[in-house]
Design a protein around this motif. Structure first.
Motif, short mmCIF file in Angstrom:
data_model
loop_
_atom_site.label_atom_id
_atom_site.label_comp_id
_atom_site.label_asym_id
_atom_site.label_seq_id
_atom_site.Cartn_x
_atom_site.Cartn_y
_atom_site.Cartn_z
N GLU B 394 0.84 -1.20 0.00
CA GLU B 394 0.00 0.00 0.00
C GLU B 394 0.88 1.26 0.00
OE1 GLU B 394 -4.00 1.03 2.48
OE2 GLU B 394 -2.16 0.95 3.66
N ALA B 395 1.93 1.22 0.82
CA ALA B 395 2.85 2.36 0.88
C ALA B 395 3.51 2.59 -0.48
CB ALA B 395 3.90 2.13 1.95
N GLN B 396 3.90 1.49 -1.13
CA GLN B 396 4.54 1.62 -2.45
C GLN B 396 3.59 2.29 -3.45
OE1 GLN B 396 5.84 -2.54 -2.99
NE2 GLN B 396 7.83 -1.68 -3.55
N VAL B 397 2.33 1.84 -3.40
CA VAL B 397 1.34 2.42 -4.31
C VAL B 397 1.20 3.92 -4.05
CG1 VAL B 397 -1.08 2.41 -5.03
CG2 VAL B 397 0.07 0.24 -4.53
N TYR B 398 1.08 4.28 -2.76
CA TYR B 398 0.94 5.69 -2.41
C TYR B 398 2.16 6.51 -2.85
CZ TYR B 398 -3.34 5.07 0.34
OH TYR B 398 -4.61 4.84 0.73
#
Lengths: 171, 521
Positions: B394-398
């Protein structure tokens, strides 16, 4: 020659970081934009020598951005390389990009030396574009000048004729 | 250099070729990099060492320092000469703050408590049963570290006479120890000392041409016992409550450091504290220590024997005959077994569901369908709240959406599940870099390396951070560290977190950048 500038347009954090390291290591000045919208803005203000762009990005994708860049007088002579991981339909996408005016493309998994080689080819193209633009400018200047000279000649001729007439009338 | 040696120094011939070889040997071994204007200092140090060893040529010295029998010792001697000025009082202030506010108070509290119980036992001689605290400053150099420890102890323990505090400070350089025992320092190393400590524990001496000198007072001096000790020796002191092992490991190669770390572990009492520097790493011993991340400081606490299941590292004297490879092999075999066991016990039915969701989310992520990826990840998170993976993805996507605040939130949640999840620190570092917060980028990347020393990309981006700050030699060191780790992988491997490039591409980029930095500086 001054340091050549390369603009990387990519949303993937890992991707743009490795591009930056590879290109900086090769002695280029690297600027980064996170999507097509930022890419457009950066291309106009920075005037890079080459643009490397991803295809799918949020806000504005690569194809859209290339289309706009290639229509804009300020940016149309900046060579563009499209880079992407292979995915379904990639062939169609790449064709669309080349049609939109991009000069080069390559797929992942990517090879550093291939990337650098392609960048230097693009820089040669950039130099040729620049030379061409410069020559055009010179030609135009010359043209303008010769047109100007011709006008002056015509003007002078008119004056001579007029004077001759005046002289004739005094006699 | 003493004047008497000046004449002798002139006689040492130093062929350029040899200078270059020595330079690259040191750089390769320790990552210390010398720019042109550093060469003078290196040369002086080399000449000084050659004379101390009673040699008459640089060639003899080169074969001496490259000989595995005294390579480490000699490197250390040499580096002491080169790095001696980098040492100062209260180095890594956050760790001293932790010592003052967390570690010592905990120990004092614990020992006072057990002491009260002891006193209750009838017939016990109270005088000889003062509670004791044993602290070891391993690789103490010229003494700034152990004296800083002593001052901190005095801050915390007001009734010092009722305690038996032993601060043992050792080093493999006799010259450094002599200077430490002397306890006289120049302005630069004393500069970080605050006024309160400076006035209380130092006496200013004016020694003319060298400017002000500061002598450490006997109150502090008498608390520290200095001694010669080679960390590679088999006999190792033990029974410590706290060990400081900071900025020493850079002098050793990996195998040696692993052995030393294992001995450090044995030398600590249960629940003892280990304070290491950024160049040190726990190496395979993560599960033997609990990482404590307090304010700006990181330190470690030994998990009590038997409290947690862990593999044994062979370090007893009977293992002396083993080669390093065998020891390493044992360690990694034990580690693999422990991992497999842990994985086996973890596999439960709901796990399968989350795995499927993660695969889907990863695909969406690669197809750049970020909004959908996030919603699948939310589903994964509610399916299994203990897993760090969905938070990380999720962090990577953000991050890719340039939503840094959200990315930081996700990473905070991942770290709340697992403080030792190195990729989270790595990504935090990348985010800080995006935001041009160089200091916190470095902090996070260093944490990632702390936890997982085998993380080439963290070194890679640390190098970038240093370069952005104009710190060329630090950047070069980190590029070298990255190359070292990357070289261990197969060159056509696609690197984890590497964005589709193979390891050869990263190594090439590192080499190019090193060359460029050398050219520019």
């Amino acid at each position: 020659m001054s340091i050549r500038k390369i603009l990387v347009v990519d949303d993937s954090q890992t991707q743009k970081n490795i591009y930056r390291e590879i290109l900086t290591g090769a002695g280029y000045k690297v600027d980064i934009a996170n999507n097509g919208v930022e890419g457009l803005e950066a291309a106009r203000t920075i005037q890079p020598d080459v643009i490397i762009t991803d295809i799918s990005m949020p806000l504005m994708d690569g194809i859209e951005m290339v289309k706009i860049l290639k229509k804009d007088e300020r940016t149309k002579y900046i060579p563009i390389i499209c880079a992407s991981a292979t995915f379904q339909d990639i062939g169609t996408k790449m064709k669309a990009l080349l049609d939109a005016g991009a000069e080069e493309y390559f797929y992942m998994p990517q090879d550093r030396l291939e990337l650098l080689a392609k960048v230097s080819v693009m820089l040669r193209i950039r130099t040729i574009y620049n030379d061409l633009l410069e020559k055009n400018r010179q030609l135009k200047q010359f043209n303008d000048a010769s047109v100007g000279r011709e006008l002056k000649m015509i003007e002078l001729k008119d004056k001579i004729t007029e004077l001759e007439k005046k002289l004739a009338s005094r006699k | 250099m003493p004047h008497a040696n000046k004449a002798a120094a002139g006689k040492i011939a130093f062929p350029e070729e040899l200078k270059t070889r020595l330079k690259s040997f040191i750089t390769e071994r320790c990552g210390l990099y010398f720019r042109d204007h550093d060469m003078r200092g290196l040369e002086d140090a080399l000449v000084e060492r050659i004379i101390s060893l009673g040699m008459d040529s640089a060639v003899t010295y080169y074969s001496y320092i490259t000989n595995p029998d005294h390579r480490e010792d000699e490197l250390r001697e040499l580096l002491n000469k080169l790095t001696i000025t980098h040492t100062y009082f209260f180095r890594n202030e956050p760790q001293f703050k932790a010592l003052r506010e967390k570690i010592l108070p905990e120990i004092v509290e614990r020992k006072t408590h057990s002491q009260t119980r002891c006193v209750n036992i009838p017939g016990l001689d109270q005088a000889s049963e003062k509670p004791s605290i044993r602290i070891w400053s391993a690789g103490c150099s010229t003494g700034e570290e152990p004296y800083s420890i002593a001052m901190t102890v005095l801050d915390v323990i007001s009734d010092i006479d009722n305690w038996d505090v032993q601060i043992i400070a050792t080093d493999a350089s006799t010259e450094a120890i002599d200077r430490a025992r002397h306890g006289i320092y120049g302005k630069t190393s004393v500069k970080p000392v605050d006024r309160k400590h400076a006035e209380r524990y130092f006496t200013v001496k004016d020694s003319g041409e060298n400017g002000e000198r500061y002598a450490i007072n006997s109150e502090v001096k008498k608390m520290v016992t200095f001694g010669f000790h080679n960390l590679m020796a088999d006999d190792f002191p033990g029974g410590f409550d706290i060990i400081f092992f900071r900025n020493v490991a850079i002098y050793f190669d990996l195998e040696t450091t692993i052995k030393i770390m294992a001995k450090m572990y044995s030398g600590l009492k249960d629940s003892g504290y280990l304070l290491i520097g950024y160049s040190e790493s726990l190496y395979f011993m993560q599960d033997k220590f609990k990482m404590i991340d307090w304010e700006e400081a990181i330190y470690y606490r030994k998990t009590a024997t038997g409290e947690e299941k862990h593999f044994e590292i062979p370090i007893s004297p009977s293992d002396k005959s083993r080669t390093v490879d065998e020891v390493l092999e044992n360690i990694s075999r034990a580690e693999r077994a422990a991992t497999l066991e842990a994985e086996a016990s973890k596999t439960k039915p709901p796990q399968k569901n989350i795995e499927e969701l993660l695969v889907r989310a990863t695909k969406l992520y690669h197809m750049k369908d970020y909004t959908k990826a996030i919603s699948v990840l939310k589903e994964a998170i509610s399916a299994n709240r203990d897993s760090v993976d969905p938070y990380y993805l999720e962090a990577q996507v953000y991050v890719n959406m340039s939503k840094f605040r959200e990315a930081r939130d996700s990473l905070a949640k991942a770290l709340a599940k697992d403080r030792m999840f190195a990729p989270a620190y790595y990504l935090l570092g990348c985010i800080s870099m995006e935001e041009s917060l160089f200091d916190s980028a470095k902090e996070s990347l260093k944490k990632a390396i702390y936890i997982n020393k085998d993380f080439p990309l963290a070194h890679f981006y640390l190098a970038h951070t240093y370069r952005s700050e104009g710190k060329a030699s630090d950047a070069i060191r980190e590029y070298r560290n990255a190359i070292k780790l990357l070289s261990e992988a197969k060159s056509d491997d696609i690197l984890a977190y590497g964005g589709g490039f193979d390891t050869a591409a990263f190594i090439g980029a590192c080499r190019d950048n090193i060359e460029r930095l050398k050219m520019e500086n």
